[in-house]
Scaffold this motif. Structure first.
Motif, PDB file in Angstrom:
ATOM      1  N   LYS A  77     -33.474   8.948  14.580  1.00 49.17           N
ATOM      2  CA  LYS A  77     -34.316   9.883  13.837  1.00 49.17           C
ATOM      3  C   LYS A  77     -35.759   9.406  13.853  1.00 49.17           C
ATOM      4  CE  LYS A  77     -30.792  11.123  10.468  1.00 49.17           C
ATOM      5  NZ  LYS A  77     -29.838  10.052  10.623  1.00 49.17           N
ATOM      6  N   PRO A  78     -36.709  10.261  13.971  1.00 47.65           N
ATOM      7  CA  PRO A  78     -36.577  11.700  13.931  1.00 47.65           C
ATOM      8  C   PRO A  78     -36.223  12.324  15.279  1.00 47.65           C
ATOM      9  CG  PRO A  78     -38.873  11.165  14.140  1.00 47.65           C
ATOM     10  CD  PRO A  78     -38.122   9.861  14.052  1.00 47.65           C
ATOM     11  N   LEU A  79     -36.016  11.493  16.284  1.00 53.18           N
ATOM     12  CA  LEU A  79     -35.745  12.018  17.619  1.00 53.18           C
ATOM     13  C   LEU A  79     -34.274  12.364  17.798  1.00 53.18           C
ATOM     14  CD1 LEU A  79     -37.934   9.561  19.703  1.00 53.18           C
ATOM     15  CD2 LEU A  79     -38.538  11.796  18.788  1.00 53.18           C
ATOM     16  N   CYS A  80     -34.022  13.367  18.587  1.00 53.87           N
ATOM     17  CA  CYS A  80     -32.656  13.783  18.912  1.00 53.87           C
ATOM     18  C   CYS A  80     -32.047  12.792  19.900  1.00 53.87           C
ATOM     19  CB  CYS A  80     -32.705  15.183  19.541  1.00 53.87           C
ATOM     20  SG  CYS A  80     -31.119  15.743  20.175  1.00 53.87           S
ATOM     21  N   ASP A  81     -30.783  12.431  19.659  1.00 55.12           N
ATOM     22  CA  ASP A  81     -30.073  11.577  20.610  1.00 55.12           C
ATOM     23  C   ASP A  81     -28.805  12.246  21.139  1.00 55.12           C
ATOM     24  OD1 ASP A  81     -28.257  11.419  18.543  1.00 55.12           O
ATOM     25  OD2 ASP A  81     -28.381   9.248  18.304  1.00 55.12           O
ATOM     26  N   GLY A  82     -28.666  13.539  20.890  1.00 51.38           N
ATOM     27  CA  GLY A  82     -27.492  14.276  21.366  1.00 51.38           C
ATOM     28  C   GLY A  82     -26.338  14.298  20.387  1.00 51.38           C
ATOM     29  N   SER A  83     -26.511  13.697  19.209  1.00 48.61           N
ATOM     30  CA  SER A  83     -25.431  13.655  18.225  1.00 48.61           C
ATOM     31  C   SER A  83     -24.987  15.039  17.785  1.00 48.61           C
ATOM     32  CB  SER A  83     -25.858  12.852  16.992  1.00 48.61           C
ATOM     33  OG  SER A  83     -25.997  11.492  17.313  1.00 48.61           O
ATOM     34  N   HIS A  84     -25.863  16.034  17.923  1.00 50.50           N
ATOM     35  CA  HIS A  84     -25.517  17.398  17.517  1.00 50.50           C
ATOM     36  C   HIS A  84     -24.323  17.955  18.294  1.00 50.50           C
ATOM     37  CE1 HIS A  84     -28.402  17.798  20.828  1.00 50.50           C
ATOM     38  NE2 HIS A  84     -27.647  18.827  21.186  1.00 50.50           N
ATOM     39  N   ASN A  85     -23.994  17.348  19.412  1.00 52.12           N
ATOM     40  CA  ASN A  85     -22.824  17.801  20.174  1.00 52.12           C
ATOM     41  C   ASN A  85     -21.541  17.713  19.350  1.00 52.12           C
ATOM     42  OD1 ASN A  85     -24.213  18.470  22.590  1.00 52.12           O
ATOM     43  ND2 ASN A  85     -24.350  16.289  23.062  1.00 52.12           N
ATOM     44  N   ALA A  86     -21.506  16.782  18.381  1.00 54.43           N
ATOM     45  CA  ALA A  86     -20.324  16.636  17.530  1.00 54.43           C
ATOM     46  C   ALA A  86     -20.157  17.828  16.593  1.00 54.43           C
ATOM     47  CB  ALA A  86     -20.420  15.347  16.711  1.00 54.43           C
ATOM     48  N   THR A  87     -21.197  18.629  16.434  1.00 55.41           N
ATOM     49  CA  THR A  87     -21.153  19.747  15.493  1.00 55.41           C
ATOM     50  C   THR A  87     -20.764  21.066  16.156  1.00 55.41           C
ATOM     51  OG1 THR A  87     -23.475  20.429  15.753  1.00 55.41           O
ATOM     52  CG2 THR A  87     -23.022  18.629  14.204  1.00 55.41           C
ATOM     53  N   ALA A  88     -20.492  21.051  17.429  1.00 50.38           N
ATOM     54  CA  ALA A  88     -20.269  22.278  18.197  1.00 50.38           C
ATOM     55  C   ALA A  88     -19.136  23.135  17.647  1.00 50.38           C
ATOM     56  CB  ALA A  88     -20.013  21.943  19.661  1.00 50.38           C
ATOM     57  N   ASP A  89     -18.112  22.520  17.075  1.00 53.89           N
ATOM     58  CA  ASP A  89     -16.966  23.297  16.598  1.00 53.89           C
ATOM     59  C   ASP A  89     -16.952  23.484  15.077  1.00 53.89           C
ATOM     60  OD1 ASP A  89     -16.390  20.658  16.002  1.00 53.89           O
ATOM     61  OD2 ASP A  89     -14.308  20.776  16.638  1.00 53.89           O
ATOM     62  N   GLU A  90     -18.090  23.225  14.418  1.00 57.54           N
ATOM     63  CA  GLU A  90     -18.173  23.492  12.988  1.00 57.54           C
ATOM     64  C   GLU A  90     -18.099  25.002  12.751  1.00 57.54           C
ATOM     65  OE1 GLU A  90     -20.889  19.708  11.576  1.00 57.54           O
ATOM     66  OE2 GLU A  90     -21.753  21.689  11.519  1.00 57.54           O
ATOM     67  N   ILE A 120     -40.667  16.548  23.500  1.00 53.58           N
ATOM     68  CA  ILE A 120     -40.200  15.716  22.397  1.00 53.58           C
ATOM     69  C   ILE A 120     -39.179  16.537  21.623  1.00 53.58           C
ATOM     70  CG2 ILE A 120     -40.806  14.556  20.232  1.00 53.58           C
ATOM     71  CD1 ILE A 120     -43.572  14.011  21.421  1.00 53.58           C
ATOM     72  N   TYR A 121     -37.967  16.005  21.465  1.00 54.94           N
ATOM     73  CA  TYR A 121     -36.895  16.709  20.768  1.00 54.94           C
ATOM     74  C   TYR A 121     -36.657  16.047  19.419  1.00 54.94           C
ATOM     75  CZ  TYR A 121     -36.136  18.903  25.243  1.00 54.94           C
ATOM     76  OH  TYR A 121     -36.310  19.629  26.398  1.00 54.94           O
ATOM     77  N   VAL A 122     -36.830  16.817  18.351  1.00 58.95           N
ATOM     78  CA  VAL A 122     -36.680  16.325  16.987  1.00 58.95           C
ATOM     79  C   VAL A 122     -35.290  16.715  16.481  1.00 58.95           C
ATOM     80  CG1 VAL A 122     -37.579  16.469  14.632  1.00 58.95           C
ATOM     81  CG2 VAL A 122     -39.149  16.478  16.581  1.00 58.95           C
ATOM     82  N   CYS A 123     -34.596  15.757  15.879  1.00 61.26           N
ATOM     83  CA  CYS A 123     -33.258  15.988  15.339  1.00 61.26           C
ATOM     84  C   CYS A 123     -33.310  17.007  14.212  1.00 61.26           C
ATOM     85  CB  CYS A 123     -32.674  14.676  14.826  1.00 61.26           C
ATOM     86  SG  CYS A 123     -31.089  14.870  13.970  1.00 61.26           S
ATOM     87  N   GLN A 124     -32.422  17.977  14.265  1.00 56.96           N
ATOM     88  CA  GLN A 124     -32.284  18.941  13.174  1.00 56.96           C
ATOM     89  C   GLN A 124     -30.906  18.880  12.537  1.00 56.96           C
ATOM     90  OE1 GLN A 124     -34.528  22.814  13.577  1.00 56.96           O
ATOM     91  NE2 GLN A 124     -34.083  22.351  15.720  1.00 56.96           N
ATOM     92  N   CYS A 125     -29.949  18.196  13.187  1.00 58.16           N
ATOM     93  CA  CYS A 125     -28.593  18.144  12.642  1.00 58.16           C
ATOM     94  C   CYS A 125     -28.451  17.045  11.596  1.00 58.16           C
ATOM     95  CB  CYS A 125     -27.566  17.940  13.762  1.00 58.16           C
ATOM     96  SG  CYS A 125     -27.525  16.273  14.467  1.00 58.16           S
ATOM     97  N   GLY A 126     -29.335  16.043  11.618  1.00 56.97           N
ATOM     98  CA  GLY A 126     -29.285  14.950  10.651  1.00 56.97           C
ATOM     99  C   GLY A 126     -28.390  13.797  11.050  1.00 56.97           C
ATOM    100  N   LEU A 127     -27.812  13.838  12.237  1.00 56.69           N
ATOM    101  CA  LEU A 127     -26.856  12.815  12.644  1.00 56.69           C
ATOM    102  C   LEU A 127     -27.393  11.819  13.669  1.00 56.69           C
ATOM    103  CD1 LEU A 127     -23.697  15.091  12.968  1.00 56.69           C
ATOM    104  CD2 LEU A 127     -24.302  13.580  11.068  1.00 56.69           C
ATOM    105  N   SER A 128     -28.586  12.027  14.163  1.00 61.43           N
ATOM    106  CA  SER A 128     -29.143  11.169  15.207  1.00 61.43           C
ATOM    107  C   SER A 128     -29.325   9.738  14.726  1.00 61.43           C
ATOM    108  CB  SER A 128     -30.486  11.720  15.674  1.00 61.43           C
ATOM    109  OG  SER A 128     -31.073  10.864  16.622  1.00 61.43           O
ATOM    110  N   ASP A 129     -29.018   8.777  15.585  1.00 60.29           N
ATOM    111  CA  ASP A 129     -29.266   7.371  15.276  1.00 60.29           C
ATOM    112  C   ASP A 129     -30.715   6.991  15.555  1.00 60.29           C
ATOM    113  OD1 ASP A 129     -26.704   6.738  14.374  1.00 60.29           O
ATOM    114  OD2 ASP A 129     -25.995   6.274  16.396  1.00 60.29           O
TER     115      ASP A 129
END
Length: 78
Positions: A37-50, A26-35
């Motif tokens: 929530k609370p599960l991860c949907d891969g949205s954290h990929n958008a944060t790779a170049d922060e 079970i993968y829980v979202c930590q970036c806050g961007l998942s559609d």
């Protein structure tokens, strides 16, 4: 890097076996961007170049939304 995300829920989410992926994890979202929530949907990929030391805000807390740098967080009274 930090990210300002608006949370509206006021309680916990209960997870069970139906939330497990194909790898039985079970993968829980930590970036806050998942559609999903609370599960991860891969949205954290958008944060790779922060960049470290920069605070970001994504429009509507959506990984596809416009990302902008913010200098400070300002909290308004509700």
């Amino acid at each position: 890097m930090t990210r300002e995300v608006t949370h509206e829920k006021r309680g916990p989410a209960k997870l069970d076996e139906s939330d497990m992926g194909d790898d039985d994890m079970i993968y829980v979202c930590q970036c806050g961007l998942s559609d999903s929530k609370p599960l991860c949907d891969g949205s954290h990929n958008a944060t790779a170049d922060e960049e470290e030391g920069v605070t970001y805000k994504y429009a509507n807390d959506d990984s596809d939304g416009e990302r902008r740098e913010i200098n400070e967080l300002v909290y308004e009274d509700e």
